[in-house]
Structure formats: structure tokens, C-alpha cells
Write a protein that holds these residues in place. Structure first.
Motif, PDB file in Angstrom:
ATOM      1  N   GLU A  94       0.814  -1.221   0.000  1.00 32.17           N
ATOM      2  CA  GLU A  94       0.000   0.000   0.000  1.00 32.17           C
ATOM      3  C   GLU A  94       0.846   1.268   0.000  1.00 32.17           C
ATOM      4  OE1 GLU A  94      -3.234   0.256  -0.363  1.00 32.17           O
ATOM      5  OE2 GLU A  94      -3.440  -1.916  -0.522  1.00 32.17           O
ATOM      6  N   GLY A  95       2.118   1.136   0.410  1.00 30.32           N
ATOM      7  CA  GLY A  95       3.023   2.289   0.326  1.00 30.32           C
ATOM      8  C   GLY A  95       3.197   3.095   1.593  1.00 30.32           C
ATOM      9  N   SER A  96       2.358   2.859   2.613  1.00 37.01           N
ATOM     10  CA  SER A  96       2.508   3.600   3.871  1.00 37.01           C
ATOM     11  C   SER A  96       1.749   2.882   4.973  1.00 37.01           C
ATOM     12  CB  SER A  96       1.973   5.026   3.735  1.00 37.01           C
ATOM     13  OG  SER A  96       0.553   5.037   3.662  1.00 37.01           O
ATOM     14  N   TYR A  97       2.105   3.207   6.211  1.00 32.00           N
ATOM     15  CA  TYR A  97       1.398   2.617   7.349  1.00 32.00           C
ATOM     16  C   TYR A  97      -0.066   3.066   7.366  1.00 32.00           C
ATOM     17  CZ  TYR A  97       6.022   1.369   9.167  1.00 32.00           C
ATOM     18  OH  TYR A  97       7.281   0.845   9.323  1.00 32.00           O
ATOM     19  N   LYS A  98      -0.299   4.325   7.052  1.00 34.22           N
ATOM     20  CA  LYS A  98      -1.659   4.858   7.064  1.00 34.22           C
ATOM     21  C   LYS A  98      -2.531   4.144   6.042  1.00 34.22           C
ATOM     22  CE  LYS A  98      -4.348   9.126   6.568  1.00 34.22           C
ATOM     23  NZ  LYS A  98      -4.276  10.584   6.288  1.00 34.22           N
ATOM     24  N   ALA A  99      -2.011   3.974   4.831  1.00 33.33           N
ATOM     25  CA  ALA A  99      -2.778   3.305   3.782  1.00 33.33           C
ATOM     26  C   ALA A  99      -3.028   1.844   4.144  1.00 33.33           C
ATOM     27  CB  ALA A  99      -2.045   3.407   2.453  1.00 33.33           C
ATOM     28  N   ALA A 100      -2.043   1.225   4.786  1.00 32.61           N
ATOM     29  CA  ALA A 100      -2.192  -0.171   5.201  1.00 32.61           C
ATOM     30  C   ALA A 100      -3.294  -0.304   6.241  1.00 32.61           C
ATOM     31  CB  ALA A 100      -0.872  -0.699   5.749  1.00 32.61           C
ATOM     32  N   ALA A 101      -3.335   0.627   7.194  1.00 33.15           N
ATOM     33  CA  ALA A 101      -4.367   0.596   8.231  1.00 33.15           C
ATOM     34  C   ALA A 101      -5.750   0.803   7.628  1.00 33.15           C
ATOM     35  CB  ALA A 101      -4.072   1.657   9.285  1.00 33.15           C
ATOM     36  N   GLU A 102      -5.834   1.692   6.681  1.00 34.85           N
ATOM     37  CA  GLU A 102      -7.121   1.943   6.027  1.00 34.85           C
ATOM     38  C   GLU A 102      -7.576   0.720   5.239  1.00 34.85           C
ATOM     39  OE1 GLU A 102      -6.356   5.417   3.742  1.00 34.85           O
ATOM     40  OE2 GLU A 102      -6.604   6.807   5.438  1.00 34.85           O
ATOM     41  N   ARG A 103      -6.641   0.034   4.596  1.00 29.67           N
ATOM     42  CA  ARG A 103      -6.981  -1.153   3.809  1.00 29.67           C
ATOM     43  C   ARG A 103      -7.433  -2.301   4.720  1.00 29.67           C
ATOM     44  NH1 ARG A 103      -5.206  -3.831  -1.004  1.00 29.67           N
ATOM     45  NH2 ARG A 103      -6.534  -5.674  -1.174  1.00 29.67           N
ATOM     46  N   ALA A 104      -6.750  -2.478   5.840  1.00 30.53           N
ATOM     47  CA  ALA A 104      -7.087  -3.575   6.750  1.00 30.53           C
ATOM     48  C   ALA A 104      -8.405  -3.308   7.467  1.00 30.53           C
ATOM     49  CB  ALA A 104      -5.966  -3.790   7.760  1.00 30.53           C
ATOM     50  N   GLY A 105      -8.570  -2.075   7.947  1.00 32.64           N
ATOM     51  CA  GLY A 105      -9.794  -1.721   8.654  1.00 32.64           C
ATOM     52  C   GLY A 105      -9.873  -2.385  10.020  1.00 32.64           C
TER      53      GLY A 105
END
Length: 231
Positions: A94-105
Motif C-alpha cells: 500500500e506504500g505507507s502505514y496509514k494506507a495499510a491501516a485503512e486497507r485492513a480496517g
């Protein structure tokens, strides 16, 4: 600028000049420890690889992170390493921790993913000790906060000094605040480098004899011998 995302390789020079790996050397998401039958037994066949460049694998990683953050681990060390691998792969994909957290939910926060992705980034020698239950995964999270050679030294001190998770957290914080690792460990009555060994009676006899004749501490002779052996 240095890219510190999970999976990047880092080496440090030890006091003897040897290059020492202080970060993961294998690809992100690869089940190096989880797929090792000598560590995981028959469960090695169930090891999942998360490929950050494959959409389907990344979707599996996101689902694994979501379940992992929800606490569905049963304190299973191998499953926790799987969750850490999923976190690392998701961040890379995802390219970042923030994007990863948003993807995982779900309960997967930026902080949660960052901590566990760092565990996945620990060198193989440390991850193996987590897999076999010698280092608690929660302690590994704090070991992973420390950089360079101090990371390895803290891992081995955790084993040899029987440090609790709270102790490891305290030592890691002190190191990151600028305290040397030997001083940080001394505050917990741990002497860096102290290790109890059991020798054969023959080796023990000769070691003590040589140390007495040369008027040195036995540990000095052991250190010299091991430095030559480990070169």
C-alpha cells in the motif's frame, strides 16, 4: 534518503569489523521461519507467503491483519509471526502505514501495524527465538524499536537475563533516549555479555589451567577463541 520500510536490509560493523545483519535479509512476507520444519514442524506446510506485488495475496494480507488486530491469535507465536508478515507486506504493497491501516480496517491502527511490521523486519536469528517461544512476541515488538547492533544485543540479553516484557520495554526506551545499551541493561542488574556455559570436564580443566598460567580471566580466553571461530 534511506527507505526504512519493512524488508530493507541493514548491516552494522561489529567491534571485530565483521558485517552483522541487524534487519531482515529475506523478501518481505516470505515464510522463512514459519516454513522451516525444524522450527514449525508439520505446520511449516501451512505457512503462507504474502506477496506485496500480488493483488490477491495483498487482499489475504489485509484480512490477516484485520483478524490479527482483533486478537484472534490464541497467543500462538507462529500465528503472530504470520500476522507480522501480513503487516509488513500490506505496508509495502500500500506504500505507507496509514494506507495499510485503512486497507485492513477493523482494529488495525497505524501504531499496531508499524509495531508488528518492525517485528517482521527483525533478523532471522531473533525471529527464530520468537517462533520457538524463547522471546515473547510482545517483547520482540520492543526489541524491534531499537536499531543497529543494540537490537541484537538486547535480544540476547533478553534471553540470558530473563528480562520481562516490561524490562525490555524499559531498556529499549532508555536506548532510544540515548543511553548506551550496557548502561541501560545495568539498570536492570544485567551485565552485557554475561553468559552461563556448560563445558565438558576436559575443556573446563584445560581452560582453568591456561587462564591460571597466563594470569587472565577464563572469559578472556573464551572470547579470543570464539572470535577466531566465528570469523
Amino acid at each position: 534518503m534511506t527507505d526504512n520500510r519493512p524488508g530493507d536490509r541493514s548491516h552494522r560493523r561489529g567491534e571485530n569489523g565483521r558485517s552483522i545483519p541487524t534487519d531482515r535479509e529475506s523478501p518481505v512476507g516470505a515464510p522463512v521461519i514459519r516454513g522451516d520444519e525444524s522450527v514449525a514442524g508439520t505446520r511449516a506446510r501451512e505457512a503462507v507467503q504474502f506477496d506485496p506485488d500480488d493483488p490477491d495475496s495483498l487482499a489475504d494480507a489485509a484480512e490477516t491483519v484485520r483478524q490479527f488486530a482483533a486478537g484472534n491469535t490464541n497467543d500462538d507465536h507462529l500465528y503472530m509471526l504470520r500476522g507480522a508478515a501480513a503487516c509488513a507486506a500490506l505496508v509495502r504493497g500500500e506504500g505507507s502505514y496509514k494506507a495499510a491501516a485503512e486497507r485492513a480496517g477493523g482494529d488495525a491502527t497505524v501504531s499496531f501495524i508499524r509495531k508488528w511490521a518492525r517485528v517482521h523486519d527483525l533478523p532471522r536469528s531473533v525471529r527464530k527465538q520468537v517462533a520457538i517461544g524463547q522471546i515473547a512476541p510482545t517483547a520482540a515488538k520492543h526489541i524491534a524499536r531499537v536499531g543497529g547492533e543494540a537490537r541484537l544485543l538486547l535480544a540476547w540479553a533478553t534471553l540470558d537475563g530473563n528480562l520481562t516484557v516490561r524490562d525490555v520495554r524499559s531498556v529499549a526506551s532508555s536506548i532510544n533516549d540515548g543511553t548506551s545499551i550496557d548502561q541501560a541493561l545495568a539498570e536492570h542488574d544485567i551485565t552485557l555479555g554475561r553468559l552461563e556455559l556448560t563445558l565438558s570436564p576436559h575443556t573446563y580443566r584445560d581452560l582453568r589451567r591456561r587462564a591460571s598460567v597466563e594470569d587472565v580471566d577464563p572469559g578472556h580466553l573464551v572470547t579470543e577463541a570464539l572470535e577466531q571461530y566465528l570469523e
